[in-house]
Design a protein around this motif. Sequence first.
Motif, mmCIF file in Angstrom:
data_model
loop_
_atom_site.group_PDB
_atom_site.id
_atom_site.type_symbol
_atom_site.label_atom_id
_atom_site.label_comp_id
_atom_site.label_asym_id
_atom_site.label_seq_id
_atom_site.Cartn_x
_atom_site.Cartn_y
_atom_site.Cartn_z
ATOM 1 N N ASN A 110 0.831 -1.208 0.000
ATOM 2 C CA ASN A 110 0.000 0.000 0.000
ATOM 3 C C ASN A 110 0.863 1.254 0.000
ATOM 4 O OD1 ASN A 110 -2.757 -0.769 -0.076
ATOM 5 N ND2 ASN A 110 -2.543 -1.586 2.000
ATOM 6 N N GLY A 111 0.487 2.197 -0.845
ATOM 7 C CA GLY A 111 1.173 3.480 -0.862
ATOM 8 C C GLY A 111 2.385 3.538 -1.770
ATOM 9 N N ALA A 112 2.746 2.406 -2.369
ATOM 10 C CA ALA A 112 3.937 2.380 -3.235
ATOM 11 C C ALA A 112 3.726 3.203 -4.509
ATOM 12 C CB ALA A 112 4.294 0.944 -3.592
ATOM 13 N N GLY A 113 2.453 3.405 -4.857
ATOM 14 C CA GLY A 113 2.146 4.119 -6.094
ATOM 15 C C GLY A 113 1.621 3.173 -7.156
ATOM 16 N N LYS A 114 1.067 2.064 -6.722
ATOM 17 C CA LYS A 114 0.603 1.027 -7.648
ATOM 18 C C LYS A 114 -0.544 1.529 -8.525
ATOM 19 C CE LYS A 114 -1.355 -2.407 -5.660
ATOM 20 N NZ LYS A 114 -2.742 -1.992 -5.982
ATOM 21 N N THR A 115 -1.576 2.073 -7.892
ATOM 22 C CA THR A 115 -2.747 2.512 -8.659
ATOM 23 C C THR A 115 -2.365 3.634 -9.637
ATOM 24 O OG1 THR A 115 -3.996 2.034 -6.661
ATOM 25 C CG2 THR A 115 -5.177 3.104 -8.432
ATOM 26 N N THR A 116 -1.592 4.590 -9.135
ATOM 27 C CA THR A 116 -1.132 5.688 -9.991
ATOM 28 C C THR A 116 -0.329 5.139 -11.172
ATOM 29 O OG1 THR A 116 -0.931 7.016 -7.987
ATOM 30 C CG2 THR A 116 0.077 7.905 -9.968
ATOM 31 N N SER A 117 0.545 4.182 -10.897
ATOM 32 C CA SER A 117 1.389 3.612 -11.955
ATOM 33 C C SER A 117 0.554 2.866 -12.980
ATOM 34 C CB SER A 117 2.439 2.673 -11.356
ATOM 35 O OG SER A 117 3.307 3.393 -10.504
ATOM 36 N N GLY A 281 6.796 11.570 -10.882
ATOM 37 C CA GLY A 281 5.812 12.587 -10.522
ATOM 38 C C GLY A 281 4.437 11.972 -10.389
ATOM 39 N N GLU A 282 3.450 12.809 -10.038
ATOM 40 C CA GLU A 282 2.114 12.291 -9.747
ATOM 41 C C GLU A 282 1.176 12.308 -10.952
ATOM 42 O OE1 GLU A 282 0.785 12.982 -5.424
ATOM 43 O OE2 GLU A 282 1.818 14.840 -5.962
ATOM 44 N N LYS A 283 1.604 12.958 -12.026
ATOM 45 C CA LYS A 283 0.702 13.128 -13.175
ATOM 46 C C LYS A 283 0.755 11.934 -14.131
ATOM 47 C CE LYS A 283 1.920 17.321 -14.565
ATOM 48 N NZ LYS A 283 2.946 17.784 -13.611
HETATM 49 P P1 GDP Z 1 -1.025 2.559 -3.993
HETATM 50 O O1 GDP Z 1 -1.565 2.482 -2.602
HETATM 51 O O2 GDP Z 1 0.196 1.730 -4.156
HETATM 52 O O3 GDP Z 1 -2.041 2.272 -5.049
HETATM 53 O O4 GDP Z 1 -0.515 4.051 -4.174
HETATM 54 P P2 GDP Z 1 -1.125 5.287 -4.971
HETATM 55 O O5 GDP Z 1 -1.083 5.039 -6.435
HETATM 56 O O6 GDP Z 1 -2.439 5.649 -4.380
HETATM 57 O O7 GDP Z 1 -0.022 6.404 -4.640
HETATM 58 C C1 GDP Z 1 0.268 6.820 -3.342
HETATM 59 C C2 GDP Z 1 0.747 8.287 -3.383
HETATM 60 O O8 GDP Z 1 1.993 8.362 -4.082
HETATM 61 C C3 GDP Z 1 -0.214 9.202 -4.126
HETATM 62 O O9 GDP Z 1 -0.263 10.429 -3.443
HETATM 63 C C4 GDP Z 1 0.453 9.364 -5.498
HETATM 64 O O10 GDP Z 1 0.125 10.580 -6.116
HETATM 65 C C5 GDP Z 1 1.913 9.312 -5.122
HETATM 66 N N1 GDP Z 1 2.783 8.861 -6.228
HETATM 67 C C6 GDP Z 1 2.688 7.741 -6.973
HETATM 68 N N2 GDP Z 1 3.711 7.668 -7.864
HETATM 69 C C7 GDP Z 1 4.462 8.781 -7.690
HETATM 70 C C8 GDP Z 1 5.680 9.283 -8.298
HETATM 71 O O11 GDP Z 1 6.303 8.698 -9.196
HETATM 72 N N3 GDP Z 1 6.140 10.482 -7.810
HETATM 73 C C9 GDP Z 1 5.503 11.162 -6.817
HETATM 74 N N4 GDP Z 1 6.044 12.311 -6.405
HETATM 75 N N5 GDP Z 1 4.398 10.704 -6.225
HETATM 76 C C10 GDP Z 1 3.874 9.540 -6.644
#
Ligand code: GDP
Length: 301
Positions: A110-117, A281-283
């Motif tokens: 959780n929080g690794a950025g999986k969904t965003t990626s 980044g986040e975009k």
């Molecule tokens: P998940 O719990 O693994 O699905 O994580 P999320 O995709 O929800 O991401 C967790 C946080 O990390 C969010 O605030 C995202 O915007 C941020 N995030 C994800 N990837 C990156 C990245 O490459 N760079 C930055 N700065 N933030 C990121």
Amino acid sequence: APARQGWLDRLKNGLRKTGSNIATVFTGTRIDDDLYEELETALLMADTGVKATEHLLQDLKRRVKEAKATEPAQVKGLLADAIADLLQVLQKPLEIGAHHPTVIMVAGVNGAGKTTSIGKLTKHLADSGLSVLLAAADTFRAAAREQLAVWADRNTVEIVSQEGGDPAAVSFDAVTAGRARARDVVLVDTAGRLPTQQHLMHELGKIKRVVQKAEASAPHEVLLVIDGNTGQNALAQVKAFDDTLGLTGLIVTKLDGTAKGGVLCAIAREKPIPVYFIGVGEKLEDLETFDAREFAQALLS
Ligand code: GDP
């Protein structure tokens, strides 16, 4: 291309936190034991790990001797070469094969950025002309499904989702739907979990087996998303998830602001699984392919 230059600058700015400690090692005037000792400390502080640090120091000393270097600035350049050569093993593009659908499973804590990626990866695939179907195999957390639906919307791709229910069953349905609708890629988003949560790790294995039942050659890729900011912890995750799932690739996120960018050296030395993409980044567009030489240079800039 200017776009590519933009992300490189962002990576450089981001990795400055990692690099600043390493770069200061080379501001002196002499190449001596002190320099190598300081470098060792700086590399360890950047989460390069003991094994990769030892390897880099040995390799660097050999290069310094060979080049008959006399200035610390030259040593810095040679270190960039050594790091680039070490990281080379991680540089491999994600190739979508001829199989329809190509099934890509994505895991992470959780929080690794999986969904965003997954959102970014969907855009990357769609931009190269591939049709994508998302599978929300995190059936437990409503928020996770909603978040994935938002990314599906932004990319105008379909999503197979189900409240409650069995994650493996949803994955099965998604792969079957992907085949019926002739989609190029099915991306399976699994719930975030820690390697220590045995029942959840077991569940991942089950998803993989059930996907295999839906499509004999699937999953074609098993990706782990790791937070580059967590350093040695990320390496531990790579090892644990690889043991359970057999990983084919990594996405390393948050390299746009970390002091622990050295962890890629540790991964290259201890668990070399290709880094298909890095997150800067986040975009949506903040996903880049990994280039060993560029990364090494950014690390020391
Ligand atoms: P998940 O719990 O693994 O699905 O994580 P999320 O995709 O929800 O991401 C967790 C946080 O990390 C969010 O605030 C995202 O915007 C941020 N995030 C994800 N990837 C990156 C990245 O490459 N760079 C930055 N700065 N933030 C990121």
